[in-house]
Design a protein around this motif. Structure first.
Motif, mmCIF file in Angstrom:
data_model
loop_
_atom_site.group_PDB
_atom_site.id
_atom_site.type_symbol
_atom_site.label_atom_id
_atom_site.label_comp_id
_atom_site.label_asym_id
_atom_site.label_seq_id
_atom_site.Cartn_x
_atom_site.Cartn_y
_atom_site.Cartn_z
ATOM 1 N N ALA A 106 29.902 27.048 -17.775
ATOM 2 C CA ALA A 106 30.975 26.461 -16.966
ATOM 3 C C ALA A 106 31.336 25.073 -17.468
ATOM 4 C CB ALA A 106 30.552 26.407 -15.493
ATOM 5 N N GLU A 107 30.312 24.272 -17.791
ATOM 6 C CA GLU A 107 30.584 22.934 -18.305
ATOM 7 C C GLU A 107 31.238 22.988 -19.680
ATOM 8 O OE1 GLU A 107 26.844 20.960 -18.237
ATOM 9 O OE2 GLU A 107 26.710 20.907 -16.043
ATOM 10 N N ARG A 108 30.809 23.952 -20.512
ATOM 11 C CA ARG A 108 31.422 24.093 -21.831
ATOM 12 C C ARG A 108 32.893 24.497 -21.707
ATOM 13 N NH1 ARG A 108 29.819 24.932 -27.247
ATOM 14 N NH2 ARG A 108 31.744 24.913 -28.458
ATOM 15 N N ALA A 109 33.174 25.424 -20.798
ATOM 16 C CA ALA A 109 34.564 25.840 -20.605
ATOM 17 C C ALA A 109 35.411 24.690 -20.070
ATOM 18 C CB ALA A 109 34.617 27.034 -19.652
ATOM 19 N N ALA A 110 34.840 23.917 -19.135
ATOM 20 C CA ALA A 110 35.612 22.791 -18.584
ATOM 21 C C ALA A 110 35.871 21.725 -19.643
ATOM 22 C CB ALA A 110 34.853 22.197 -17.391
ATOM 23 N N SER A 111 34.840 21.384 -20.427
ATOM 24 C CA SER A 111 35.026 20.369 -21.466
ATOM 25 C C SER A 111 35.962 20.866 -22.554
ATOM 26 C CB SER A 111 33.672 19.976 -22.063
ATOM 27 O OG SER A 111 33.040 21.090 -22.670
ATOM 28 N N SER A 112 35.853 22.161 -22.904
ATOM 29 C CA SER A 112 36.775 22.715 -23.900
ATOM 30 C C SER A 112 38.204 22.698 -23.374
ATOM 31 C CB SER A 112 36.364 24.143 -24.266
ATOM 32 O OG SER A 112 35.089 24.170 -24.869
ATOM 33 N N GLY A 113 38.370 22.998 -22.084
ATOM 34 C CA GLY A 113 39.706 22.963 -21.501
ATOM 35 C C GLY A 113 40.307 21.568 -21.567
ATOM 36 N N ALA A 115 39.490 19.196 -23.715
ATOM 37 C CA ALA A 115 39.742 18.872 -25.125
ATOM 38 C C ALA A 115 40.985 19.590 -25.643
ATOM 39 C CB ALA A 115 38.521 19.242 -25.969
ATOM 40 N N LEU A 116 41.140 20.868 -25.290
ATOM 41 C CA LEU A 116 42.299 21.612 -25.763
ATOM 42 C C LEU A 116 43.584 21.122 -25.107
ATOM 43 C CD1 LEU A 116 40.783 25.196 -25.896
ATOM 44 C CD2 LEU A 116 41.360 23.731 -27.825
ATOM 45 N N SER A 117 43.508 20.697 -23.847
ATOM 46 C CA SER A 117 44.690 20.119 -23.198
ATOM 47 C C SER A 117 45.100 18.827 -23.890
ATOM 48 C CB SER A 117 44.398 19.856 -21.720
ATOM 49 O OG SER A 117 44.136 21.066 -21.035
ATOM 50 N N ALA A 121 48.574 18.137 -25.967
ATOM 51 C CA ALA A 121 49.406 16.958 -25.713
ATOM 52 C C ALA A 121 49.637 16.172 -27.000
ATOM 53 C CB ALA A 121 48.748 16.075 -24.650
ATOM 54 N N GLU A 122 48.582 16.056 -27.819
ATOM 55 C CA GLU A 122 48.737 15.342 -29.089
ATOM 56 C C GLU A 122 49.651 16.103 -30.035
ATOM 57 O OE1 GLU A 122 47.940 12.139 -31.745
ATOM 58 O OE2 GLU A 122 47.768 12.440 -29.576
ATOM 59 N N ARG A 123 49.557 17.432 -30.031
ATOM 60 C CA ARG A 123 50.461 18.227 -30.863
ATOM 61 C C ARG A 123 51.909 18.038 -30.440
ATOM 62 N NH1 ARG A 123 47.928 24.209 -32.126
ATOM 63 N NH2 ARG A 123 46.153 23.524 -33.380
ATOM 64 N N ARG A 124 52.144 18.013 -29.129
ATOM 65 C CA ARG A 124 53.513 17.803 -28.660
ATOM 66 C C ARG A 124 54.028 16.434 -29.080
ATOM 67 N NH1 ARG A 124 51.474 20.545 -24.033
ATOM 68 N NH2 ARG A 124 50.994 18.553 -23.035
ATOM 69 N N ARG A 125 53.165 15.416 -28.996
ATOM 70 C CA ARG A 125 53.589 14.077 -29.387
ATOM 71 C C ARG A 125 53.920 14.018 -30.876
ATOM 72 N NH1 ARG A 125 51.777 9.709 -31.804
ATOM 73 N NH2 ARG A 125 49.770 10.691 -32.272
ATOM 74 N N GLY A 281 37.671 27.464 -32.628
ATOM 75 C CA GLY A 281 38.740 27.101 -31.694
ATOM 76 C C GLY A 281 39.262 28.305 -30.933
ATOM 77 N N MET A 282 39.370 29.450 -31.618
ATOM 78 C CA MET A 282 39.807 30.669 -30.928
ATOM 79 C C MET A 282 38.785 31.088 -29.872
ATOM 80 S SD MET A 282 41.708 33.158 -33.687
ATOM 81 C CE MET A 282 40.366 33.274 -34.860
ATOM 82 N N ARG A 283 37.508 30.968 -30.187
ATOM 83 C CA ARG A 283 36.481 31.342 -29.207
ATOM 84 C C ARG A 283 36.531 30.406 -27.995
ATOM 85 N NH1 ARG A 283 33.495 35.326 -31.002
ATOM 86 N NH2 ARG A 283 33.071 35.608 -33.227
ATOM 87 N N GLU A 284 36.746 29.124 -28.228
ATOM 88 C CA GLU A 284 36.827 28.189 -27.113
ATOM 89 C C GLU A 284 38.042 28.492 -26.243
ATOM 90 O OE1 GLU A 284 36.813 24.373 -28.922
ATOM 91 O OE2 GLU A 284 34.619 24.301 -29.151
ATOM 92 N N ARG A 285 39.151 28.833 -26.872
ATOM 93 C CA ARG A 285 40.343 29.185 -26.089
ATOM 94 C C ARG A 285 40.098 30.457 -25.277
ATOM 95 N NH1 ARG A 285 44.823 26.284 -27.319
ATOM 96 N NH2 ARG A 285 44.776 25.046 -29.234
ATOM 97 N N ALA A 286 39.400 31.418 -25.865
ATOM 98 C CA ALA A 286 39.117 32.655 -25.133
ATOM 99 C C ALA A 286 38.282 32.377 -23.889
ATOM 100 C CB ALA A 286 38.403 33.648 -26.046
ATOM 101 N N LEU A 287 37.343 31.440 -23.970
ATOM 102 C CA LEU A 287 36.520 31.119 -22.815
ATOM 103 C C LEU A 287 37.352 30.547 -21.672
ATOM 104 C CD1 LEU A 287 33.330 29.503 -24.421
ATOM 105 C CD2 LEU A 287 33.548 31.766 -23.399
ATOM 106 N N LEU A 288 38.444 29.853 -22.001
ATOM 107 C CA LEU A 288 39.254 29.223 -20.962
ATOM 108 C C LEU A 288 39.850 30.250 -20.005
ATOM 109 C CD1 LEU A 288 41.206 26.478 -22.952
ATOM 110 C CD2 LEU A 288 39.191 26.201 -21.522
ATOM 111 N N VAL A 289 40.158 31.436 -20.511
ATOM 112 C CA VAL A 289 40.801 32.462 -19.674
ATOM 113 C C VAL A 289 39.866 33.644 -19.437
ATOM 114 C CG1 VAL A 289 43.135 31.809 -20.315
ATOM 115 C CG2 VAL A 289 41.902 33.445 -21.734
ATOM 116 N N ASN A 290 38.578 33.419 -19.673
ATOM 117 C CA ASN A 290 37.559 34.457 -19.434
ATOM 118 C C ASN A 290 37.843 35.707 -20.256
ATOM 119 O OD1 ASN A 290 35.182 35.365 -18.208
ATOM 120 N ND2 ASN A 290 36.299 36.379 -16.564
#
Length: 318
Positions: A106-113, A115-117, A121-125, A281-290
């Motif tokens: 849960a903590e890994r998913a929250a921290s990854s979320g 970081a990815l957010s 935001a940095e990509r948009r900038r 990075g793909m694995r971390e994104r997958a964790l965000l949406v279960n």
């Protein structure tokens, strides 16, 4: 009953039985011991050792399974939890380990979320700066070059036109980079058209990308659509840049209570290469949406990336 008390009581039972047999029975030990007496003592000792070995093997088996799980656990690849078998403190230890894994994931998913957010935001900038600053600057340079080329003598005009073409190609490349950094088409037109545009963007002289998207996809929230888009984008990037594939296939289909994204190419494959930052990075994104992410060899040759996203309240619009 705890393992300590089970071993202790078993030893106590065996020792009490042996002591009672020596006190009440006609058995004596001679000096030196006779062969029959040595056989009786050896048999009693063997029974004691075998009983202890059986109790310890049965009692410590859950700990052995827990040790194997601890050595193979990967927070980016959630798997089944070890069953809380055993008795007493062993079951409590396994239950505490499972609870610790739940908290860590849960903590890994929250921290990854987070970081990815921040990354999005940095990509948009950066995409905005590329479009507003560098893009406008190169557009002005193109206009200046056109004016100079129109006034230049004939021997220099061809060279200036070549510089114009190079500048125009650079401007087009910057726009492509900006679109990859900020998929505006995803927010404006939706996931289906964004994936079609992505396939068209990667299609070129060296790579042909086909897409097959089910028309009856369930509604998904913005975060889930972004995960699907980024996984498809990273998979196609790997196919073009690292696998040197000639063909790639992007499929998005509606399964019972799930959505599956599958990207298959005919490149060199992942072989035994360690996973890089893109796959992590793909694995971390997958964790965000279960979601469940699988990477492996494609039928025949190449690589297949499969992302299965469950359609739950967490992944659908509120």
């Amino acid at each position: 009953m705890s393992l300590f008390w089970r071993v202790f009581l078993l030893n106590a039972v065996v020792l009490v039985a042996a002591t009672t047999a020596l006190l009440l029975g006609p058995v004596t030990v001679s000096t030196p011991a006779l062969l029959t007496e040595a056989i009786v003592l050896a048999t009693g000792l063997a029974v004691l050792l075998i009983a202890n070995a059986l109790v310890l093997r049965v009692g410590l088996a859950p700990l052995a399974r827990l040790a194997r799980t601890m050595t193979t656990i990967d927070l980016l690849r959630p798997g089944p939890r070890p069953a809380a078998g055993g008795h007493g403190e062993i079951a409590e230890l396994i239950a505490a380990f499972n609870s610790m894994l739940d908290r860590l994931e849960a903590e890994r998913a929250a921290s990854s979320g987070r970081a990815l957010s921040a990354q999005e935001a940095e990509r948009r900038r950066i995409a905005q700066e590329l479009h507003d600053e560098i893009g406008q600057t190169l557009t002005a340079v193109l206009l200046e070059l056109k004016g100079v080329a129109d006034r230049a003598p004939e021997p220099l005009r061809a060279d200036l036109h070549e510089v114009q073409e190079t500048t125009r190609n650079s401007l087009d490349e910057i726009r492509r980079i900006a679109r990859r950094l900020r998929p505006g088409v995803l927010a404006e037109l939706g996931l289906t058209k964004a994936l079609r545009a992505l396939a068209g963007e990667f299609t070129g002289p060296s790579l042909k990308v086909r897409h097959h998207i089910d028309p009856d996809l369930p509604p998904l929230n913005d975060e889930t659509e972004l995960v699907l888009y980024r996984v498809a984008q990273e998979s196609l990037t790997n196919a073009a840049r690292h696998a040197h594939a000639r063909n790639a296939d992007v499929r998005l289909r509606h399964l019972p209570r799930a959505v599956e994204l599958r990207v298959r190419d005919d490149g060199h494959g992942i072989r035994q290469a360690p996973e890089g930052a893109g796959i992590r990075g793909m694995r971390e994104r997958a964790l965000l949406v279960n979601a469940n992410l699988e990477l492996g060899p494609a039928p025949g040759s190449g690589t297949e990336v499969r992302l299965t996203v469950p359609v739950t309240e967490r992944n659908t619009p509120a």
